[in-house]
Design a protein around this motif. Structure first.
Motif, PDB file in Angstrom:
ATOM      1  N   UNK A 101      48.417  46.919  35.092  1.00 24.22           N
ATOM      2  CA  UNK A 101      48.167  45.488  35.286  1.00 24.22           C
ATOM      3  C   UNK A 101      46.662  45.288  35.360  1.00 24.22           C
ATOM      4  N   UNK A 102      46.137  44.363  34.565  1.00 20.45           N
ATOM      5  CA  UNK A 102      44.699  44.114  34.529  1.00 20.45           C
ATOM      6  C   UNK A 102      44.396  42.669  34.898  1.00 20.45           C
ATOM      7  N   UNK A 103      43.210  42.459  35.467  1.00 17.38           N
ATOM      8  CA  UNK A 103      42.763  41.096  35.771  1.00 17.38           C
ATOM      9  C   UNK A 103      42.351  40.411  34.473  1.00 17.38           C
ATOM     10  N   UNK A 104      42.153  39.106  34.545  1.00 20.99           N
ATOM     11  CA  UNK A 104      41.737  38.357  33.362  1.00 20.99           C
ATOM     12  C   UNK A 104      40.220  38.168  33.325  1.00 20.99           C
ATOM     13  N   UNK A 127      37.038  45.162  20.313  1.00 18.09           N
ATOM     14  CA  UNK A 127      36.482  44.623  21.548  1.00 18.09           C
ATOM     15  C   UNK A 127      37.635  44.245  22.463  1.00 18.09           C
ATOM     16  N   UNK A 128      37.555  44.719  23.696  1.00 18.04           N
ATOM     17  CA  UNK A 128      38.574  44.439  24.709  1.00 18.04           C
ATOM     18  C   UNK A 128      37.975  43.552  25.782  1.00 18.04           C
ATOM     19  N   UNK A 129      38.821  42.775  26.463  1.00 18.09           N
ATOM     20  CA  UNK A 129      38.353  41.827  27.467  1.00 18.09           C
ATOM     21  C   UNK A 129      37.624  42.516  28.618  1.00 18.09           C
TER      22      UNK A 129
END
Length: 144
Positions: A101-104, A127-129
């Motif tokens: 689970x990742x933050x935005x 490119x990833x967030x």
């Protein structure tokens, strides 16, 4: 006339002595060793902060060689090579893991892969967030 012939002979002998061994070695094909033929798989992987590889400076770069054995400066070459073999070397086919689970939070991370996979040229940029998203999509391949 005698000096000209002497200089021509000296020059020809010198050229033969210096260049002769080089041309023979360059033209000779190395003898194949049984069991040593394989398609090369050697990659350079980079990671950096930014929206694209052109505008960011790589923070870290590692090498990954998967043939004939897993090696390189990658911290987990065996696992990374196994994952890449599982998708036939197609980095875009690696999928996100379900257990992360990742933050935005937007803190872009760009990764690149350049090199050869089983004898074919590979070039990849994504490119990833943020770092969490990068690690979830590529598990051990880009975890370095």
């Amino acid at each position: 006339m005698r000096n000209t012939a002497r200089w021509a002979t000296t020059l020809a002998l010198t050229a033969t002595a210096v260049c002769g061994p080089l041309t023979g070695a360059a033209l000779a094909d190395p003898a194949p060793v049984a069991g040593s033929l394989y398609a090369p798989s050697a990659l350079v992987l980079t990671v950096g902060h930014g929206d694209s590889a052109a505008t960011s400076t790589p923070l870290r770069a590692v090498t990954l060689s998967c043939a004939p054995t897993a090696s390189g400066t990658h911290p987990a070459p065996v696992q990374a090579c196994a994952e890449l073999r599982g998708v036939g070397g197609d980095v875009t086919a690696l999928t996100a893991r379900d257990d992360v689970l990742c933050t935005k939070q937007y803190d872009p991370v760009v990764v690149t892969v350049d090199g050869v996979w089983q004898g074919k040229r590979v070039s990849y940029e994504q490119t990833f967030a943020n770092s969490c998203v990068k690690n979830s999509y590529l598990s051990s391949v880009f975890t370095f």
